[in-house]
Design a protein around this motif. Structure first.
Motif, PDB file in Angstrom:
ATOM      1  N   ASP A  65      55.686  54.139  20.878  1.00 26.71           N
ATOM      2  CA  ASP A  65      56.484  53.937  19.743  1.00 26.71           C
ATOM      3  C   ASP A  65      55.439  53.961  18.423  1.00 26.71           C
ATOM      4  O   ASP A  65      55.889  53.465  17.344  1.00 26.71           O
ATOM      5  CB  ASP A  65      57.069  52.513  19.945  1.00 26.71           C
ATOM      6  CG  ASP A  65      56.060  51.256  19.639  1.00 26.71           C
ATOM      7  OD1 ASP A  65      54.868  51.597  19.967  1.00 26.71           O
ATOM      8  OD2 ASP A  65      56.659  50.218  19.365  1.00 26.71           O
ATOM      9  N   HIS A  66      54.427  54.606  18.620  1.00 27.68           N
ATOM     10  CA  HIS A  66      53.530  54.843  17.480  1.00 27.68           C
ATOM     11  C   HIS A  66      52.684  55.787  17.606  1.00 27.68           C
ATOM     12  O   HIS A  66      52.484  56.643  18.594  1.00 27.68           O
ATOM     13  CB  HIS A  66      52.335  53.440  17.288  1.00 27.68           C
ATOM     14  CG  HIS A  66      51.549  53.288  18.349  1.00 27.68           C
ATOM     15  ND1 HIS A  66      51.763  52.650  19.466  1.00 27.68           N
ATOM     16  CD2 HIS A  66      50.340  53.581  18.614  1.00 27.68           C
ATOM     17  CE1 HIS A  66      50.925  52.646  20.219  1.00 27.68           C
ATOM     18  NE2 HIS A  66      49.746  53.359  20.000  1.00 27.68           N
ATOM     19  N   PRO A  71      47.896  50.723  18.172  1.00 29.63           N
ATOM     20  CA  PRO A  71      49.121  50.135  17.834  1.00 29.63           C
ATOM     21  C   PRO A  71      48.928  49.382  16.418  1.00 29.63           C
ATOM     22  O   PRO A  71      48.144  48.996  16.256  1.00 29.63           O
ATOM     23  CB  PRO A  71      49.466  49.328  18.934  1.00 29.63           C
ATOM     24  CG  PRO A  71      48.351  48.868  19.542  1.00 29.63           C
ATOM     25  CD  PRO A  71      47.158  50.324  19.246  1.00 29.63           C
ATOM     26  N   PRO A  76      56.532  45.268  18.116  1.00 33.24           N
ATOM     27  CA  PRO A  76      57.589  46.346  17.718  1.00 33.24           C
ATOM     28  C   PRO A  76      58.865  45.921  17.805  1.00 33.24           C
ATOM     29  O   PRO A  76      59.835  46.684  17.085  1.00 33.24           O
ATOM     30  CB  PRO A  76      57.476  47.509  18.767  1.00 33.24           C
ATOM     31  CG  PRO A  76      56.864  46.747  19.911  1.00 33.24           C
ATOM     32  CD  PRO A  76      55.968  45.518  19.279  1.00 33.24           C
ATOM     33  N   GLU A  77      59.130  44.653  18.052  1.00 41.01           N
ATOM     34  CA  GLU A  77      60.568  44.147  18.153  1.00 41.01           C
ATOM     35  C   GLU A  77      60.873  42.934  17.335  1.00 41.01           C
ATOM     36  O   GLU A  77      59.777  42.212  17.038  1.00 41.01           O
ATOM     37  CB  GLU A  77      61.021  43.952  19.535  1.00 41.01           C
ATOM     38  CG  GLU A  77      60.762  45.011  20.673  1.00 41.01           C
ATOM     39  CD  GLU A  77      62.017  46.173  20.357  1.00 41.01           C
ATOM     40  OE1 GLU A  77      62.801  45.671  19.621  1.00 41.01           O
ATOM     41  OE2 GLU A  77      61.678  47.144  20.552  1.00 41.01           O
ATOM     42  N   ASP A 116      58.095  45.455  10.297  1.00 42.39           N
ATOM     43  CA  ASP A 116      57.349  44.892  11.075  1.00 42.39           C
ATOM     44  C   ASP A 116      56.840  43.681  10.451  1.00 42.39           C
ATOM     45  O   ASP A 116      56.812  42.445  11.184  1.00 42.39           O
ATOM     46  CB  ASP A 116      56.203  45.613  11.737  1.00 42.39           C
ATOM     47  CG  ASP A 116      56.570  46.639  12.616  1.00 42.39           C
ATOM     48  OD1 ASP A 116      57.710  46.662  13.004  1.00 42.39           O
ATOM     49  OD2 ASP A 116      55.838  47.498  13.013  1.00 42.39           O
ATOM     50  N   ARG A 348      61.786  55.082  13.905  1.00 39.34           N
ATOM     51  CA  ARG A 348      61.103  53.847  14.118  1.00 39.34           C
ATOM     52  C   ARG A 348      59.540  53.780  14.771  1.00 39.34           C
ATOM     53  O   ARG A 348      58.969  53.011  15.084  1.00 39.34           O
ATOM     54  CB  ARG A 348      61.794  52.626  14.921  1.00 39.34           C
ATOM     55  CG  ARG A 348      61.815  53.023  16.365  1.00 39.34           C
ATOM     56  CD  ARG A 348      62.633  52.173  17.057  1.00 39.34           C
ATOM     57  NE  ARG A 348      62.150  50.719  17.131  1.00 39.34           N
ATOM     58  CZ  ARG A 348      61.631  49.794  17.982  1.00 39.34           C
ATOM     59  NH1 ARG A 348      61.997  50.431  19.306  1.00 39.34           N
ATOM     60  NH2 ARG A 348      61.339  48.862  17.820  1.00 39.34           N
ATOM     61  N   ARG A 350      55.960  54.190  14.559  1.00 44.34           N
ATOM     62  CA  ARG A 350      55.222  53.221  13.821  1.00 44.34           C
ATOM     63  C   ARG A 350      53.988  53.965  13.467  1.00 44.34           C
ATOM     64  O   ARG A 350      53.371  54.790  14.092  1.00 44.34           O
ATOM     65  CB  ARG A 350      54.836  51.665  14.264  1.00 44.34           C
ATOM     66  CG  ARG A 350      56.601  51.152  14.411  1.00 44.34           C
ATOM     67  CD  ARG A 350      56.347  49.738  14.731  1.00 44.34           C
ATOM     68  NE  ARG A 350      55.516  49.590  16.136  1.00 44.34           N
ATOM     69  CZ  ARG A 350      54.939  48.563  16.297  1.00 44.34           C
ATOM     70  NH1 ARG A 350      54.860  47.644  15.526  1.00 44.34           N
ATOM     71  NH2 ARG A 350      54.141  48.814  17.439  1.00 44.34           N
TER      72      ARG A 350
END
Length: 366
Positions: A65-66, A71, A76-77, A116, A348, A350
């Motif tokens: 997710d990045h 990271p 992330p959530e 974030d 999203r 990141r």
């Protein structure tokens, strides 16, 4: 009693027992393990051993997710919820909003999500998003408005939401004239008219806050529903980005500011504008701070283009990070527009060091 005279129920019981009796030659001991662990292992092997075609784009649900060397700092959530006022529940905003539509040759996807940093600190999303259609049929006009509340303003998230509602009211009341000007490519009329509408919407916010300082940035797209009109209009004030993805290559088409855009004074069309056109009029210096720079661009779309409007939370990493540009170019080029869930997953992605709210609207041209 003979087998022929056995009851149907007993016959059924015998059949069931024989079917799953390990001594029955037709069944016998299981040839392959069938425990829960065995089934999990079989499924895992089927997923991991299946070859992927070399030109198949990565699925966002198995890809990271990045992008970048590592990271981001925050999870992330969402974690902490913003504080709630029991006497003002209307002030609550959700972590993420998602919308979309299709009119004529263009397909719209739009998202606004809490950054974030705000998620970690339990702060509300300062970005706001509004999508609206005014009118019907081919004469309809679609507005996408996004705003970011200034950090130093109390209730910045409320100011951003009101900025979107204010411009929606103004555009909605003038949508017929605006749609006609867009179809006729009256660039000068559009720029001056939209400048006045934006100044009124943001001026009302400043008056309510009792300040001349900027309260919120506002960035908008106008999309005519007429399939024969390919003109797309951007206008607004404040930080962010306007990009075009054409033939797999990103173009930064954020309008450049001119001297008139940053000059102090009131909106276009007042005495100050008239004095610049003719002889200068002497008078005391204007005590007001320079008005917020107004940006405007009317562009003609081509089939295959993707137009992306966003707040600074996405514009900054998109300008600074080649890996993010490359990933979104692969995802959004040369094919059908993504569904809402896929667009959210793409938007999203990141980048370490960028943790602000992200709001983006993308328009795919058929």
């Amino acid at each position: 009693m003979s087998q022929q005279g056995a009851s149907p129920a007993r016959q059924g019981d015998d059949w069931w027992g024989e079917l799953y009796d390990g001594t029955t030659p037709d069944t016998g001991p299981a040839r392959t393990p069938d425990s829960l662990d065995d089934r999990f292992a079989s499924a895992r092997n089927a997923v991991t051993e299946r070859p992927r075609p070399p030109d198949h784009p990565a699925d966002p649900a198995v890809s990271p997710d990045h992008v970048g060397s590592g990271p981001p700092t925050y999870d992330p959530e969402p974690t902490a919820l913003p504080p709630a006022d029991p006497d003002a529940p209307d002030g609550l905003v959700p972590d993420t909003v998602l919308d979309g539509a299709r009119y004529g040759p263009c397909t719209l996807r739009a998202v606004s999500q809490r950054g974030d940093s705000a998620r970690y600190r339990g702060e509300p999303r300062r970005d706001a998003l509004l999508t609206a259609r005014f009118g019907t049929g081919e004469r309809a006009l679609v507005l996408v408005a996004m705003a970011t509340g200034a950090r130093a303003v109390p209730g910045a998230h409320l100011a951003a939401a009101e900025a979107c509602r204010g411009i929606a009211r103004a555009v909605g009341r003038s949508h017929r004239r605006l749609a006609e000007d867009i179809r006729a490519a009256r660039r000068g009329d559009l720029k001056s008219g939209l400048h006045r509408l934006a100044d009124r919407a943001l001026g009302g916010l400043r008056a309510s806050a009792g300040t001349e300082a900027p309260v919120a940035g506002l960035r908008c797209l106008l999309l005519p529903a007429d399939p024969d009109c390919r003109v797309r209009v951007f206008f607004g004030v404040g930080d962010g980005g306007l990009f075009r993805l054409r033939d797999g290559t990103w173009q930064d088409i954020e309008p450049r500011l001119t001297a008139d855009d940053t000059a102090p004074g009131a909106p276009p069309g007042d005495d100050r504008t008239a004095s610049r056109a003719g002889a200068p009029r002497p008078g005391p210096p204007d005590p007001r701070p320079p008005r917020e720079p107004f940006r405007f661009r009317a562009s003609v779309a081509r089939p295959g283009d993707v137009l992306v409007l966003c707040t600074a939370g996405l514009a900054d990493p998109l300008r600074d990070t080649e890996a993010l540009r490359a990933r979104l170019a692969r995802r959004w080029s040369g094919g059908s527009p993504p569904g809402l869930a896929a667009f959210l997953a793409d938007a999203r992605v990141r980048v370490k060091g960028y943790a602000d709210d992200r709001t983006a609207a993308a328009v795919w041209e058929a």
